[in-house]
Scaffold this motif. Sequence first.
Motif, PDB file in Angstrom:
ATOM      1  N   GLN A 219      41.579  45.951  41.325  1.00  0.00           N
ATOM      2  CA  GLN A 219      40.807  46.625  40.004  1.00  0.00           C
ATOM      3  C   GLN A 219      41.589  47.570  39.227  1.00  0.00           C
ATOM      4  OE1 GLN A 219      38.453  44.024  38.673  1.00  0.00           O
ATOM      5  NE2 GLN A 219      38.325  44.791  37.566  1.00  0.00           N
ATOM      6  N   TYR A 223      41.947  47.857  35.513  1.00  0.00           N
ATOM      7  CA  TYR A 223      40.731  48.413  34.504  1.00  0.00           C
ATOM      8  C   TYR A 223      42.293  49.436  33.852  1.00  0.00           C
ATOM      9  CZ  TYR A 223      38.420  52.648  33.460  1.00  0.00           C
ATOM     10  OH  TYR A 223      38.132  53.308  32.233  1.00  0.00           O
ATOM     11  N   TYR A 258      38.143  38.713  35.764  1.00  0.00           N
ATOM     12  CA  TYR A 258      38.042  39.152  37.514  1.00  0.00           C
ATOM     13  C   TYR A 258      36.501  37.596  38.128  1.00  0.00           C
ATOM     14  CZ  TYR A 258      33.757  41.773  35.137  1.00  0.00           C
ATOM     15  OH  TYR A 258      33.049  41.387  34.284  1.00  0.00           O
ATOM     16  N   PHE A 261      32.932  41.283  40.997  1.00  0.00           N
ATOM     17  CA  PHE A 261      33.676  42.902  40.600  1.00  0.00           C
ATOM     18  C   PHE A 261      33.066  43.690  41.562  1.00  0.00           C
ATOM     19  CE2 PHE A 261      33.215  46.941  38.188  1.00  0.00           C
ATOM     20  CZ  PHE A 261      34.256  46.961  37.242  1.00  0.00           C
ATOM     21  N   ASP A 262      32.304  43.659  41.961  1.00  0.00           N
ATOM     22  CA  ASP A 262      31.352  44.233  42.751  1.00  0.00           C
ATOM     23  C   ASP A 262      32.179  44.739  44.495  1.00  0.00           C
ATOM     24  OD1 ASP A 262      29.689  45.157  41.510  1.00  0.00           O
ATOM     25  OD2 ASP A 262      28.544  43.648  41.884  1.00  0.00           O
ATOM     26  N   GLU A 278      31.799  48.631  35.794  1.00  0.00           N
ATOM     27  CA  GLU A 278      32.018  46.837  34.601  1.00  0.00           C
ATOM     28  C   GLU A 278      31.701  46.972  33.053  1.00  0.00           C
ATOM     29  OE1 GLU A 278      30.754  42.313  35.000  1.00  0.00           O
ATOM     30  OE2 GLU A 278      29.369  44.297  36.024  1.00  0.00           O
ATOM     31  N   LYS A 282      34.855  46.712  30.814  1.00  0.00           N
ATOM     32  CA  LYS A 282      34.735  45.500  29.566  1.00  0.00           C
ATOM     33  C   LYS A 282      34.685  46.368  28.421  1.00  0.00           C
ATOM     34  CE  LYS A 282      31.598  42.295  30.748  1.00  0.00           C
ATOM     35  NZ  LYS A 282      29.670  41.599  31.217  1.00  0.00           N
TER      36      LYS A 282
END
Length: 562
Positions: A219, A223, A258, A261-262, A278, A282
């Motif tokens: 992740q 990002y 995704y 997300f957590d 998150e 975004k």
Amino acid sequence: MKKESKKTATKSLRSKPNAKSPLTKATSKGDLLKETEASVLSLEQISQLTEEIKSSPKFYNNIPKLLAQYTYIDSSNIEDITKARKLTKLLFKVFKKLLTEGRLSFTARDTADKKQISSWLRARYEAFKIELLLSLQIVELHQESKYYKLDILDIVIKLIKLESSHCGPAGTEPYFATKLYRSLLLTLLQTGDEKNSLKDGTIDNYLILEFKEVLFQYQDLKYYFFHEIQQELNSTQLENKVLAFSNYLTLLYDQPIYEDFDNAEYLVEYVPKLAKTELHFKLAFEKCWLGLLNWNISFAQNQTVLGLVHKRLLPFMENQQQLMDFLTDTYDLGFENNHVNTCILSLNGLFELMKNYNLEYPDFFTKLYRILNPDLLHSPHKTRFFRMLDIFLTGDYLSSTMIASFIKKLARLSLTAPISGIVIVIPFIYNLLRRHPACMVLIHNPNPAENYQDPYDDNETDPDNTRAIESSVWELETLATHYHPNIASLAKIFSQPFHKYSYNLEDFLDWDCAKLLDGELSKKYKTEAGLEFEPVDRVFGAESEEAQLKAQREVYMSGWVW
């Protein structure tokens, strides 16, 4: 020996025309050659120098000797590329050890000698990273070059992880090696050949496909991918924007950004908080896409992006309304260029915004009616359009004049449509008639005018002015004698009382010519299939004239003898 080295250097990896590294060059080729009397080394010598470096700091001067070997690598020579692969792996092990031991960083409390050594090693490390990024841009003259680039990609990802762990602030404070990652991204987006571009605007680029597997695994990489690219949209490193967008699209067009997300995985142990939020993800995703959509991309790329909007873009944007301008512009552009696929794909995104954000579009039904043209029922996106059209024409507030225009236009288009299109149109019109009984006059007018002529204006673009409500759907009567028996029997539903419930449109949307043909071929007939209207006993006539006359009615080809 020096003369030979000069000649070899002219074909080196570092002398590739137009090769640029996104990193600031800390050490030039001349600097490396000045630091040591470097010469071409064998693999055994390279391995020996590497072991010496790892054994004691007094051999750190071997690092420039090893870095200088890139100067003598000929990218067209398989043996040289094999040597470069070995050299790169060994140097990675050296710098991995130095990074892990903290040799490349220092604090204010360290001695002057420690600071000087760390700064010197850091400059050599920067030179190594530059060589890696330059090598990703070499021309691939053989398969070994591809393996070499894949090795480099793997090594740079590992260096990002090492830098993030050992080159940041002290302790466990979060840090990510954004500078190296940004340089890798800018380099990757300029790799590949436009000749390998595919019809959907993506590209066949093995480096991008390899990086894609890593990107969607972590992740934090995702990002910083969006965060760094949106900051470099106007970078001089992205000279070929069509190629860059092809690579970008290849990375993202078939993967959800995704799912959970957590519970995401992270490449770096101590991830900055921004990469784990998150909302910030975004926002970075949104800014990146909005910036890229301002580029002058190709038509195929634009079509692919429109197809991604509702599933790959809107769900992962914080402010989805930001796409309104892009979608309305492309929707209008589709009408200007008479391109029905562009209209349908843009409408699909606009529909999501209408449904979720009450977007109002001026002259919506007029534009919707204009999509109904002969290309519609041949479009690969027609099923998507009819799903939306079914929702748009549901409201009781719509006038019977407008609904009649849509019914009449679809009936007219069915005359020249393929079977897969007619199969959708017939149940769709049936449902509209049941939903709007005022339009039943189209199939049953108890007071027809004398000397009736169809008043429908097929060229009128405003559905309120076509006079369709004064017309009839005689086209459906024509379909009742269609050459395909399934179409003919389906069209006969309009000549029967309307006691049948509305059709489930989903049962017809996925039909195509192949399915209809398979259905015919798989049918089991109780009797033999009739090939002729009149049965015959023989194909050819009898040999004698007398026998010929006698068997005249039973011969298929009279006058011919076999």
